[in-house]
Motif scaffolding. Structure first.
Motif, PDB file in Angstrom:
ATOM      1  N   PRO A 144       0.811  -1.215   0.000  1.00 12.01           N
ATOM      2  CA  PRO A 144       0.000   0.000   0.000  1.00 12.01           C
ATOM      3  C   PRO A 144       0.853   1.277   0.000  1.00 12.01           C
ATOM      4  CG  PRO A 144      -0.965  -1.611   1.479  1.00 12.01           C
ATOM      5  CD  PRO A 144       0.366  -2.171   1.047  1.00 12.01           C
ATOM      6  N   SER A 145       1.936   1.264   0.770  1.00 15.06           N
ATOM      7  CA  SER A 145       2.867   2.400   0.786  1.00 15.06           C
ATOM      8  C   SER A 145       4.235   1.893   1.207  1.00 15.06           C
ATOM      9  CB  SER A 145       2.389   3.491   1.753  1.00 15.06           C
ATOM     10  OG  SER A 145       2.375   3.007   3.083  1.00 15.06           O
ATOM     11  N   LEU A 152       1.658   1.630  -3.639  1.00 19.26           N
ATOM     12  CA  LEU A 152       0.477   2.087  -4.383  1.00 19.26           C
ATOM     13  C   LEU A 152       0.292   3.591  -4.279  1.00 19.26           C
ATOM     14  CD1 LEU A 152      -2.072  -0.662  -3.239  1.00 19.26           C
ATOM     15  CD2 LEU A 152      -0.879  -0.551  -5.439  1.00 19.26           C
ATOM     16  N   TYR A 161      -4.030   5.934  -0.678  1.00 21.78           N
ATOM     17  CA  TYR A 161      -3.921   4.497  -0.963  1.00 21.78           C
ATOM     18  C   TYR A 161      -3.014   3.784   0.040  1.00 21.78           C
ATOM     19  CZ  TYR A 161      -6.412   4.837  -5.423  1.00 21.78           C
ATOM     20  OH  TYR A 161      -7.372   5.018  -6.383  1.00 21.78           O
ATOM     21  N   GLY A 162      -2.192   4.554   0.752  1.00 22.60           N
ATOM     22  CA  GLY A 162      -1.327   3.959   1.761  1.00 22.60           C
ATOM     23  C   GLY A 162      -2.066   3.523   3.008  1.00 22.60           C
ATOM     24  N   THR A 163      -3.323   3.993   3.178  1.00 24.56           N
ATOM     25  CA  THR A 163      -4.056   3.699   4.405  1.00 24.56           C
ATOM     26  C   THR A 163      -5.390   2.989   4.179  1.00 24.56           C
ATOM     27  OG1 THR A 163      -5.073   5.906   4.355  1.00 24.56           O
ATOM     28  CG2 THR A 163      -3.019   5.652   5.598  1.00 24.56           C
ATOM     29  N   PHE A 165      -6.084   0.472   2.038  1.00 26.57           N
ATOM     30  CA  PHE A 165      -5.982  -0.927   1.629  1.00 26.57           C
ATOM     31  C   PHE A 165      -5.202  -1.728   2.664  1.00 26.57           C
ATOM     32  CE2 PHE A 165      -6.105   1.385  -2.539  1.00 26.57           C
ATOM     33  CZ  PHE A 165      -7.397   1.005  -2.875  1.00 26.57           C
ATOM     34  N   SER A 166      -5.574  -2.994   2.817  1.00 22.87           N
ATOM     35  CA  SER A 166      -4.857  -3.896   3.724  1.00 22.87           C
ATOM     36  C   SER A 166      -4.554  -5.194   2.993  1.00 22.87           C
ATOM     37  CB  SER A 166      -5.682  -4.166   4.987  1.00 22.87           C
ATOM     38  OG  SER A 166      -6.905  -4.813   4.660  1.00 22.87           O
ATOM     39  N   THR A 167      -3.834  -6.094   3.652  1.00 21.86           N
ATOM     40  CA  THR A 167      -3.424  -7.348   3.017  1.00 21.86           C
ATOM     41  C   THR A 167      -3.830  -8.541   3.873  1.00 21.86           C
ATOM     42  OG1 THR A 167      -1.238  -7.349   4.079  1.00 21.86           O
ATOM     43  CG2 THR A 167      -1.423  -6.236   1.933  1.00 21.86           C
ATOM     44  N   THR A 207      -9.362  -6.206  -1.247  1.00 19.45           N
ATOM     45  CA  THR A 207      -9.384  -5.273  -0.137  1.00 19.45           C
ATOM     46  C   THR A 207     -10.125  -3.999  -0.502  1.00 19.45           C
ATOM     47  OG1 THR A 207      -8.046  -3.988   1.437  1.00 19.45           O
ATOM     48  CG2 THR A 207      -7.087  -4.361  -0.745  1.00 19.45           C
ATOM     49  N   GLY A 252      -9.946  -0.501   4.322  1.00 19.97           N
ATOM     50  CA  GLY A 252      -9.073  -1.604   4.700  1.00 19.97           C
ATOM     51  C   GLY A 252      -9.763  -2.926   4.916  1.00 19.97           C
TER      52      GLY A 252
END
Length: 306
Positions: A144-145, A152, A161-163, A165-167, A207, A252
């Motif tokens: 994400p970051s 991303l 986009y760094g916050t 999305f999660s995995t 996500t 997320g």
């Protein structure tokens, strides 16, 4: 909406009735977990859940697995049940096997680099029998970051986009660039793409799937269609299954959707991730979605190997 993580198994009689009536909403729900799945509504339009498409052939009923929720725990049980349904072992980077499954988590052993967008994406063509393409600029693996290239957030020039999305498996996600469509073709592992194959099932983790959001009529979000969909095609190119991916509110979140047939019959998969190509903010206008782990049955040759 009901707060459930579930595996929906549709009976043959129900699927046949749906095909005859040009799709109806799900009637039978089997619950095998705890978490959140937002159930679709509708009376036969594009928003019905897990619809079979009438492709001019006898419809074969797959087993459907789906779950969505705010964290890994929301989908983990369903993913594990799906692994069991694919049967056999995770064959990793081995050559061809008569059974089992393959998995791709995009993480490269935990690296945080962002790969340049390419299409076709052939990283797993020889080792795991899968090739991915997009009508956009290409496909990329990125966190994400962070990382040397910024993930991303930098790839799409959008710090949010760094916050959002999660995995499921850290650290990277998978995404098309300049498109929201990804297609998968299958080949016998070890053949380097020379022996086309078919698989018994395909599943994927997503996500931040926000739609359908269950909102009622309104000027902005009322009755908005689903944003994320998986379509499966047979060796003759005919559509054999199509469904939207369940959503969960909030940034997320994680969603899983997978199907399994009794035999290998899926030759191609089309994934629509979100309702717009990545780049814009994830807001009331756009539902931006990224992909994580892919799981699929061991690729079997379409034609017998001499």
């Amino acid at each position: 909406m009901n707060n459930l993580t579930d595996i929906r198994v549709l009976s043959k009689r129900q699927q046949q009735r749906r095909v005859m009536k040009l799709v109806q909403p799900i009637q039978l729900v089997v619950v095998l977990g705890i978490g959140l799945t937002l159930m679709g509504c509708g009376g036969g339009d594009d928003e019905g859940m897990a619809r079979a498409q009438n492709t001019g052939r006898d419809f074969v009923v797959p087993t459907v697995f789906q779950a969505a929720g705010p964290d890994i725990a929301s989908i983990q049980n369903t993913v594990e049940q799906y692994r069991i349904a694919l049967k056999g072992n995770n064959n990793g980077n081995d050559g061809a096997h008569p059974d089992g499954r393959r998995e791709i988590n995009w993480d490269g052993g935990g690296v945080d680099t962002t790969t340049a967008p390419v299409t076709p994406f052939n990283t797993f063509l020889n080792t795991r029998g899968a090739q991915f393409t997009t009508p956009g600029t290409g496909l990329s693996q990125a966190p994400p970051s962070g990382g040397p290239q910024g993930g991303l957030a930098t790839l799409f020039n959008n710090p949010t986009y760094g916050t959002i999305f999660s995995t499921l498996s850290p650290k990277r996600l998978f995404t098309p660039v300049d498109s929201n469509v990804t297609e998968a073709l299958f080949f016998v592992p070890g053949s380097n793409g020379t022996l086309p194959a078919k698989v018994s099932g395909f599943g994927a983790v997503f996500t931040d799937v926000d739609l359908p959001d269950g909102s009622g009529p309104g000027d902005k979000n009322g009755n908005r269609p689903s944003s994320t969909r998986i379509e499966c095609f047979a060796t003759d190119g005919g559509l054999i299954f199509s469904s939207f991916v369940p959503a969960s509110p909030g940034d997320g979140s994680l969603s899983f959707f997978g199907i399994v047939f009794s035999d290998a019959r899926i030759a191609r998969v089309r994934i629509t991730s979100g309702d717009a190509a990545p780049g814009p903010n994830d807001d009331g206008i756009h539902d931006n979605v990224m992909m994580d782990d892919f799981l699929y049955g061991e690729p079997q040759p379409i034609q017998p190997i001499p």
